[in-house]
Design a protein around this motif. Structure first.
Motif, mmCIF file in Angstrom:
data_model
loop_
_atom_site.group_PDB
_atom_site.id
_atom_site.type_symbol
_atom_site.label_atom_id
_atom_site.label_comp_id
_atom_site.label_asym_id
_atom_site.label_seq_id
_atom_site.Cartn_x
_atom_site.Cartn_y
_atom_site.Cartn_z
ATOM 1 N N ILE A 127 -38.962 -37.478 -11.187
ATOM 2 C CA ILE A 127 -39.656 -36.773 -10.109
ATOM 3 C C ILE A 127 -39.535 -37.592 -8.826
ATOM 4 C CG2 ILE A 127 -41.884 -35.873 -9.320
ATOM 5 C CD1 ILE A 127 -42.585 -35.672 -12.397
ATOM 6 N N ARG A 129 -39.559 -37.630 -4.486
ATOM 7 C CA ARG A 129 -40.052 -36.944 -3.297
ATOM 8 C C ARG A 129 -39.899 -37.856 -2.076
ATOM 9 N NH1 ARG A 129 -39.819 -33.505 -6.436
ATOM 10 N NH2 ARG A 129 -41.268 -31.809 -6.930
ATOM 11 N N ASN A 171 -39.143 -35.476 -15.734
ATOM 12 C CA ASN A 171 -39.348 -34.186 -15.089
ATOM 13 C C ASN A 171 -39.281 -33.082 -16.140
ATOM 14 O OD1 ASN A 171 -39.463 -31.947 -13.464
ATOM 15 N ND2 ASN A 171 -37.436 -32.229 -12.554
ATOM 16 N N GLU A 173 -39.844 -30.102 -15.777
ATOM 17 C CA GLU A 173 -39.388 -28.826 -15.230
ATOM 18 C C GLU A 173 -37.873 -28.692 -15.352
ATOM 19 O OE1 GLU A 173 -40.839 -28.378 -11.272
ATOM 20 O OE2 GLU A 173 -42.936 -28.654 -11.834
ATOM 21 N N ILE A 205 -46.954 -32.234 -17.513
ATOM 22 C CA ILE A 205 -46.847 -31.258 -16.423
ATOM 23 C C ILE A 205 -47.780 -31.656 -15.288
ATOM 24 C CG2 ILE A 205 -47.188 -28.849 -15.763
ATOM 25 C CD1 ILE A 205 -44.801 -29.262 -17.591
ATOM 26 N N LYS A 206 -47.250 -31.617 -14.067
ATOM 27 C CA LYS A 206 -48.032 -31.978 -12.879
ATOM 28 C C LYS A 206 -48.310 -30.726 -12.035
ATOM 29 C CE LYS A 206 -46.462 -36.085 -14.282
ATOM 30 N NZ LYS A 206 -45.705 -36.244 -15.548
ATOM 31 N N ALA A 207 -49.317 -30.823 -11.186
ATOM 32 C CA ALA A 207 -49.696 -29.686 -10.334
ATOM 33 C C ALA A 207 -48.536 -29.285 -9.428
ATOM 34 C CB ALA A 207 -50.914 -30.040 -9.498
ATOM 35 N N GLU A 208 -48.305 -27.995 -9.339
ATOM 36 C CA GLU A 208 -47.210 -27.477 -8.526
ATOM 37 C C GLU A 208 -47.385 -27.893 -7.067
ATOM 38 O OE1 GLU A 208 -45.057 -23.164 -7.525
ATOM 39 O OE2 GLU A 208 -46.798 -23.269 -8.864
ATOM 40 N N GLY A 209 -46.337 -28.403 -6.484
ATOM 41 C CA GLY A 209 -46.377 -28.809 -5.088
ATOM 42 C C GLY A 209 -46.934 -30.198 -4.851
ATOM 43 N N TYR A 210 -47.477 -30.837 -5.884
ATOM 44 C CA TYR A 210 -48.011 -32.206 -5.784
ATOM 45 C C TYR A 210 -48.977 -32.357 -4.600
ATOM 46 C CZ TYR A 210 -44.254 -32.971 -9.075
ATOM 47 O OH TYR A 210 -43.429 -32.886 -10.173
ATOM 48 N N ASP A 233 -49.201 -25.277 -18.520
ATOM 49 C CA ASP A 233 -47.818 -25.327 -18.997
ATOM 50 C C ASP A 233 -47.579 -26.420 -20.030
ATOM 51 O OD1 ASP A 233 -47.025 -23.148 -17.596
ATOM 52 O OD2 ASP A 233 -46.010 -24.229 -15.988
#
Length: 565
Positions: A127, A129, A171, A173, A205-210, A233
């Motif tokens: 992941i 960013r 990741n 996803e 699984i992490k929160a969408e959009g962090y 998820d």
């Protein structure tokens, strides 16, 4: 009732680096485990849970895996593993591996490639960013202090690590990552392992959009559990793992899922959910935290009535709907006799009482290495004697904040993970018989009084009490499958409950303190119909169950047959 072999089993947790060293390098290893399998067979355990033994640079004692299909060189070889598995099976014991699917080591080949360039094919295995406003992408705080984000100068982007910066999160996803992890799990199952303890599985699984977490109290960073714990998820991912891999093997699975109550746990372990057999609850591990959900280091005295509420809730909600995993200590927690018992004046009776408690609850009981001989917390005077990364980070953080040294060390003595990680005390020889070399961490200085050799020789020891508890569990189905009911809900010293299966009922009476309260037999029991199955004190001829004066930390289990429904 839905009988299963893993419901009827007793599990024993091994922390390999501290269990037994076979070659004198000061580090426990697989051949050391093999050398002690007769001891574990004699104890009577059915499942051996071994903490990570995979290839690892060992920044977090093996929970940073650099190769899922190889063995850490300090522990031995894959040939040693094959012998260990074969020898466990030959003794009628099963092996449960400890598997980390949330993150790898920063030295895993996947991560080495991932960080090499932004367009590397494995970049998206982890992941990444860009920073925000000259800092990390968000304000999430790591379990090991500081931000979850680490800036990598090579590509000028941040990677996410919920734990140490040496443990980058995978990741989930990315379907390629998922497929490769599935293949790896099946590879171990084909080798013949009997189950998995899935480390940190609630965080894959992490929160969408962090997004940033809420910022209560004006602190610069906050622990954002809800942003990366138990999201919906996670269940989809576990169901896929079950349907594609786990379903085809008769195995035992348990998840590390912090932050849950029993109703939420049913999402993982509920009958028909196709996810896990059981999860480890954490609510009782927070009993002595100063603030609910707060940091582990700031402690307050815990209350028995609070323990009753927590345990009773889990016992009641999961009955006939899921399954409990019962424990009082592990590799991440203080020693149970030091935390919930009395390791100064009543070590033996309080350790036996706590063992009775865990083994008489509905659910699979877990014994942590050394718990069966009453090993205690350690109190090293110098921070240099500690090895745990979480402890060392806490020490540095509090020193920088100006907390007095004495207070820091007092907190560490109570809560450091190294309390449970000092070497297993096998005998009264140098370093407790753990090694002929220099142990990787100092042995608790009380090893000459507290050790396995002495416990095995003493028929009245904690060890032999555990043996009897395990034998009773195999003899009486009511201990495994009986329905739990709490008695004396508001009593501040006595924890009493029943377990009922068809026409049999257990009565469990536990005194959690050194005082001598009186237990009064409830009206629904017919006096004189109870058979004493086990007690940590020799019964007296003057015993009167209708008015029973309990001795310090006394435990009693009675069986009543042919009760009327």
């Amino acid at each position: 009732m839905n009988p299963k072999w893993w419901k009827e089993s007793v599990a024993y947790q091994i922390y390999p680096i501290s269990f037994k060293d076979s070659n004198g390098d000061g580090i426990g290893d697989l051949r050391g485990i093999i050398s002690k399998l007769d001891y574990l067979q004699d104890l009577g355990v059915d499942v051996i849970w071994v903490c990570p033994i995979y290839k690892s640079p060992n920044h977090d004692n093996g929970y940073d895996i650099s190769d899922y299909c190889d063995i850490m060189k300090e522990f031995g070889t894959m040939a040693d593993f094959d012998v260990m598995l074969r020898e466990m099976h030959a003794r009628g014991m099963k092996l449960m591996m400890d598997l980390v699917l949330n993150h790898t080591s920063h030295q895993h080949p996947w991560f080495i490639e991932s960080r090499s360039s932004k367009d590397n094919p494995k970049r998206d295995y982890y992941i990444w960013r860009k920073g925000k406003n000259g800092g990390p992408p968000n304000n999430w705080e790591s379990y090991f202090s500081g931000s979850v984000w680490e800036l990598d100068p090579q590509t000028d982007e941040y990677y996410l690590h919920l734990y140490s910066k040496y443990q980058p999160d995978l990741n989930w996803e990315n379907q390629v990552v998922i497929d490769k992890l599935h293949e790896m799990v099946e590879w171990w199952l084909k080798k013949g392992v009997d189950g998995f303890r899935f480390d940190a599985i609630a965080h894959i699984i992490k929160a969408e959009g962090y997004p940033d977490a809420a910022n209560p109290g004006g602190t610069a960073t906050v622990r954002a559990y809800e942003m990366f714990s138990n999201l919906e998820d996670v269940h989809t991912m576990l169901q896929n793992l079950h349907d594609k891999v786990l379903y085809f093997y008769d195995i035992m699975t348990v998840g590390e899922t912090s932050g849950l109550g029993p109703e939420q746990a049913l999402d993982y372990v509920g009958d028909g959910r196709r996810e896990l057999n059981m999860t480890f609850m954490f609510e009782h591990m927070n009993l002595d935290c100063a603030a609910p959900g707060g940091g582990k280091w700031d402690t307050v005295p815990w209350k028995l009535t609070d323990l009753k509420k927590i345990m009773s809730n889990w016992q009641t909600v999961l009955h006939n709907r899921g399954w409990n995993a019962n424990y009082l200590c592990n590799h991440d927690q203080p020693r149970s006799v030091s935390r919930f018992g009395n390791d100064l004046f009543y070590r033996v009776p309080s350790a036996k009482m706590l063992a009775t408690f865990i083994h008489m609850l509905e659910g699979t009981p877990y014994i942590y290495q050394g718990e069966e001989i009453g090993m205690t917390n350690v109190a090293f005077e110098l921070i240099d004697d500690y090895r745990d990364v979480e402890t060392l980070n806490y020490y540095e953080e509090k020193r920088n904040q100006g907390m007095p040294e004495a207070q820091i060390m007092s907190n560490i003595h109570k809560k450091s993970r190294d309390n449970a990680r000092t070497p297993m005390q096998w005998d009264d020889s140098e370093d407790g018989g753990f090694t002929t070399g220099v142990p990787w961490i100092r042995v608790n200085s009380n090893f000459r009084e507290i050790n396995a050799a002495a416990a095995v020789k003493d028929p009245d020891s904690i060890y032999h009490y555990y043996k009897k508890l395990i034998q009773l569990r195999k003899k009486h189905p009511v201990i495994v499958y009986g329905e739990y009911a709490l008695l004396l809900e508001e009593h501040e010293e006595i924890y009493a409950f029943t377990r009922t299966l068809e026409d049999q009922r257990l009565l469990i009476i536990l005194n959690f303190y050194e005082h001598e309260p009186v237990f009064e037999l409830p009206a629904e029991f017919a006096a004189g119909k109870q058979e004493l199955l086990i007690s940590n004190y020799a019964p007296s001829k003057e015993d009167d169950l209708t008015q029973l004066k309990l001795r310090p930390y006394e435990a009693r289990v009675y069986l009543e047959r042919q009760i009327q429904a």
